[in-house]
Scaffold this motif. Structure first.
Motif, PDB file in Angstrom:
ATOM      1  N   GLY B 275       0.793  -1.229   0.000  1.00  0.00           N
ATOM      2  CA  GLY B 275       0.000   0.000   0.000  1.00  0.00           C
ATOM      3  C   GLY B 275       0.821   1.271   0.000  1.00  0.00           C
ATOM      4  O   GLY B 275       0.279   2.367  -0.072  1.00  0.00           O
ATOM      5  N   TYR B 278       0.449   3.454  -3.203  1.00  0.00           N
ATOM      6  CA  TYR B 278      -0.795   4.211  -3.220  1.00  0.00           C
ATOM      7  C   TYR B 278      -0.733   5.398  -2.274  1.00  0.00           C
ATOM      8  O   TYR B 278      -1.158   6.512  -2.616  1.00  0.00           O
ATOM      9  CB  TYR B 278      -1.988   3.311  -2.844  1.00  0.00           C
ATOM     10  CG  TYR B 278      -3.232   4.131  -2.665  1.00  0.00           C
ATOM     11  CD1 TYR B 278      -3.870   4.701  -3.778  1.00  0.00           C
ATOM     12  CD2 TYR B 278      -3.728   4.410  -1.404  1.00  0.00           C
ATOM     13  CE1 TYR B 278      -4.981   5.491  -3.621  1.00  0.00           C
ATOM     14  CE2 TYR B 278      -4.851   5.209  -1.236  1.00  0.00           C
ATOM     15  CZ  TYR B 278      -5.471   5.754  -2.352  1.00  0.00           C
ATOM     16  OH  TYR B 278      -6.565   6.554  -2.202  1.00  0.00           O
ATOM     17  N   GLN B 279      -0.149   5.155  -1.093  1.00  0.00           N
ATOM     18  CA  GLN B 279      -0.036   6.249  -0.117  1.00  0.00           C
ATOM     19  C   GLN B 279       0.756   7.425  -0.694  1.00  0.00           C
ATOM     20  O   GLN B 279       0.454   8.575  -0.436  1.00  0.00           O
ATOM     21  CB  GLN B 279       0.645   5.752   1.155  1.00  0.00           C
ATOM     22  CG  GLN B 279      -0.339   5.184   2.167  1.00  0.00           C
ATOM     23  CD  GLN B 279       0.378   4.785   3.443  1.00  0.00           C
ATOM     24  OE1 GLN B 279       1.004   3.707   3.469  1.00  0.00           O
ATOM     25  NE2 GLN B 279       0.316   5.610   4.461  1.00  0.00           N
ATOM     26  N   GLY B 282      -1.398   8.556  -4.331  1.00  0.00           N
ATOM     27  CA  GLY B 282      -2.796   8.974  -4.181  1.00  0.00           C
ATOM     28  C   GLY B 282      -2.941  10.479  -4.057  1.00  0.00           C
ATOM     29  O   GLY B 282      -3.636  11.112  -4.873  1.00  0.00           O
ATOM     30  N   SER B 285      -2.080  12.423  -7.282  1.00  0.00           N
ATOM     31  CA  SER B 285      -3.122  12.308  -8.294  1.00  0.00           C
ATOM     32  C   SER B 285      -4.367  13.114  -7.892  1.00  0.00           C
ATOM     33  O   SER B 285      -5.009  13.765  -8.727  1.00  0.00           O
ATOM     34  CB  SER B 285      -3.423  10.833  -8.494  1.00  0.00           C
ATOM     35  OG  SER B 285      -4.753  10.627  -8.798  1.00  0.00           O
ATOM     36  N   ASP B 286      -4.678  13.106  -6.577  1.00  0.00           N
ATOM     37  CA  ASP B 286      -5.825  13.898  -6.103  1.00  0.00           C
ATOM     38  C   ASP B 286      -5.640  15.380  -6.395  1.00  0.00           C
ATOM     39  O   ASP B 286      -6.605  16.120  -6.593  1.00  0.00           O
ATOM     40  CB  ASP B 286      -6.012  13.726  -4.585  1.00  0.00           C
ATOM     41  CG  ASP B 286      -6.542  12.324  -4.262  1.00  0.00           C
ATOM     42  OD1 ASP B 286      -6.969  11.622  -5.199  1.00  0.00           O
ATOM     43  OD2 ASP B 286      -6.498  11.934  -3.079  1.00  0.00           O
TER      44      ASP B 286
END
Lengths: 410, 410
Positions: B275, B278-279, B282, B285-286
């Motif tokens: 993960g 993603y951390q 994320g 990308s946000d």
């Protein structure tokens, strides 16, 4: 409250700033509780720009494609005005002629409206939206884009008002309304609060061109109350009413129209035989020359004098054509006077009042203005005079018939 | 003979003179016996002018009304081009997206085509007419005007070609076709006569932006033969073919794409736990930051180094975001290098040939160019290098893989 169609012409939407001002006007009417359907023209200059592009390609652009091209002008305006309304928190939606379904015949560049689908518009209005419609354009049975010809946005607005049974069709222009005569010529020309359709038709065609004549005819036919008012000022303007209403109180004379830039062609010694008027005017009309006044006096010696007026620009061509005919029919001479003007008194009250003509002639005689030609209709008297007396004639008549701001009665 | 869809972009129709030149090209194709459906964009600059007007009113214009506005751009072009064809005695008829019925979803400003009514167009073509269609636009189920988003005219052309089963969809641009690499960097960059859809997709997305990537995907999906060629020169350009065809003879490498203006963000000492990628990504990308290459090496000591590239403009923002995350997850450091470039070899032949990667790495090593990051896909190998070596790397690889005009074989 009421359902209004508001039409804004090219000058009123000529810049982004003006479009914002129009949006303010619409929002104000909404806040008074009225439902609004707006009809707009292309931003001023845009139609000419587009036609200019077309003419770089074809000197006579294909009519169908010219309509596809110029109809984009209004499409730009409806989008921008809808945005300006949204910015003000006013729900609005734009419609092209095709989206409304303004069904026309297929006469590209000069189409006639056949039918307008009112349900579409009505349903938007019922949802609380301002509907912004592209004027001047429609669509034929086959889905081809058509236009009504230049200035046709007034007609679009009136037709739409008739279709949706609007309480009033308001035409916003760059003048405050319809005046008793041209305020540039007569200082105390008065803004008319009401005028009949018939008077308006005579005033339009005679040069006080505030509204497209076709739209006035249309409004009269479908009994759509029509109001002319200013985009730039807050004034109720002029309401064009049905003739019957208030006829009792109608002033005898509503206004004075005039035209400059005409020329008078007189053929003397014309043999007074049937068909001679057609022989003289047929070729002129075939050459695409518009003829305005036509007068012919009764002859005494078997010949007659025949006079008509044309635009000054056309006078040379008209003279050449008529000289040819004059020779054939054995007329005596052809004379052209291109220093003339036409002045007309217009008013529905004229019908029931004798003596208007003689008062008009006396007023002109008092100023030593010679009358060259006289024509009359039920609600109009026109005289042709030497152009140099035009302003004097208009001012004297305006005052003699009490049209100024001071008096409202004759 | 054949049925061709020909698409001309904004530059190709940017002036009346260029529209006339496009008409000449179409007439020439007609004279060879081909049936032609033309798709055009707005005249260059026009879409920006219209958006500029809208943005004077609303910083974020209402999407529905923006479509009504900008769709006028192509409408002007179809009318003018039809006129230019008529002038040449060539029967032609213009169609807006709504008139064709290019049915789209209702996602204004970025609509997707659902269906095109081919019968309309077919029947016009059967009557011997050139059909001139406004690209980039359509209409939704309710009759609202939609647009496909900027550059969508390529997609319109391909979709139309698929719908009418055209023999070829020809996209006219301001370049001669697709090259082995950017001719401004490598003198002997060679014009490719054919290229597969897959290769084209990789080349498009990597910076050799000749065609809109969506239109290439679309053409591949519907098996529409696509040709890229110049509006200004007489050359058959590049044909984009289905992969299966001629694979045997396909060159191993078709082209070299490259991107400048990227920045590399490296996080070192990242705890190697599920993960973590993603951390890290994320929040980036946000924030709306586009991430290109992502690489993570296997860790030896329970931590790993994580690298990704972003547009150089976004690098400061990306760094700040990642630094926040790095602290939370106890990573060691965040380093940004904004002097990097990416070079990619693309070719379907790569699949069946070993040793392409090693030949690439050797070529770069021979020039003492250090490779910072490597990523591969089935038909592409990309390396990130110091930006100052970009031109040298592209030229060396172009020559090492025999892509120049001299040799066609590796």
């Amino acid at each position: 409250m009421a359902l209004w169609v508001q039409k804004f012409g090219g000058t009123s939407v000529g810049t982004v700033e003006r479009i914002e001002a129009v949006a303010d006007k619409i929002v104000a009417a909404r806040q008074q509780g009225h439902d609004i359907v707006v009809v707009v023209s292309a931003m001023s200059g845009e139609t000419n720009r587009l036609i200019g592009l077309a003419e770089q390609i074809q000197s006579k652009p294909t009519p169908r494609e010219l309509d596809v091209l110029v109809s984009t002008g209004e499409q730009v305006t409806i989008a921008l005005l809808s945005m300006a309304l949204h910015k003000r928190g006013c729900d609005a939606r734009s419609f092209t002629g095709s989206q409304v379904r303004v069904l026309t015949d297929s006469a590209h560049n000069k189409a006639r409206i056949r039918e307008i689908d009112a349900d579409n518009i009505r349903s938007e209005v019922d949802q609380g939206r301002v509907v912004v419609v592209a004027g001047f354009q429609g669509v034929d049975e086959e889905g081809n884009i058509t236009t009504l010809g230049r200035g046709g946005s007034d007609t679009s607005a009136v037709a739409l008002a008739a279709a949706i049974k609007a309480d009033e069709c308001q035409i916003f222009t760059d003048v405050k309304g319809v005046y008793t005569t041209d305020p540039r010529v007569v200082d105390d020309a008065r803004l008319l609060r009401t005028i009949t359709f018939e008077e308006m038709l005579e005033l339009s065609s005679l040069g006080a061109k505030v509204l497209q004549i076709r739209s006035v005819e249309f409004a009269g036919k479908y009994k759509v109350p029509l109001r002319v008012l200013s985009s730039f000022e807050d004034d109720p303007g002029t309401l064009i009413t049905l003739e019957d209403k208030n006829l009792m109180e109608a002033p005898i004379i509503s206004g004075i129209a005039f035209t400059r830039d005409e020329a008078k062609v007189t053929v003397t010694g014309v043999p007074d035989i049937p068909g001679v008027a057609y022989q003289l005017l047929g070729p002129v009309s075939d050459a695409g020359i518009e003829v305005d006044v036509i007068v012919q006096n009764i002859s005494s010696d078997g010949t007659t004098d025949f006079t008509f007026t044309v635009k000054r620009n056309d006078s040379d061509q008209a003279k050449a054509i008529v000289e040819g005919t004059a020779k054939k029919i054995n007329a005596k001479s052809v004379k052209v006077d291109d220093k003339i003007a036409k002045v007309s008194l217009v008013g529905v009250g004229m019908r029931s009042h004798a003596g208007i003509a003689s008062q008009m002639f006396k007023t002109l005689a008092d100023e030593s203005i010679n009358i060259e030609v006289i024509t009359t209709s039920e609600i109009k008297i026109s005289v042709v005079i030497d152009e140099k007396y035009l302003e004097l004639a208009v001012r004297s008549l305006h005052s003699a018939f009490g049209l100024g701001d001071e008096g409202e009665n004759v």
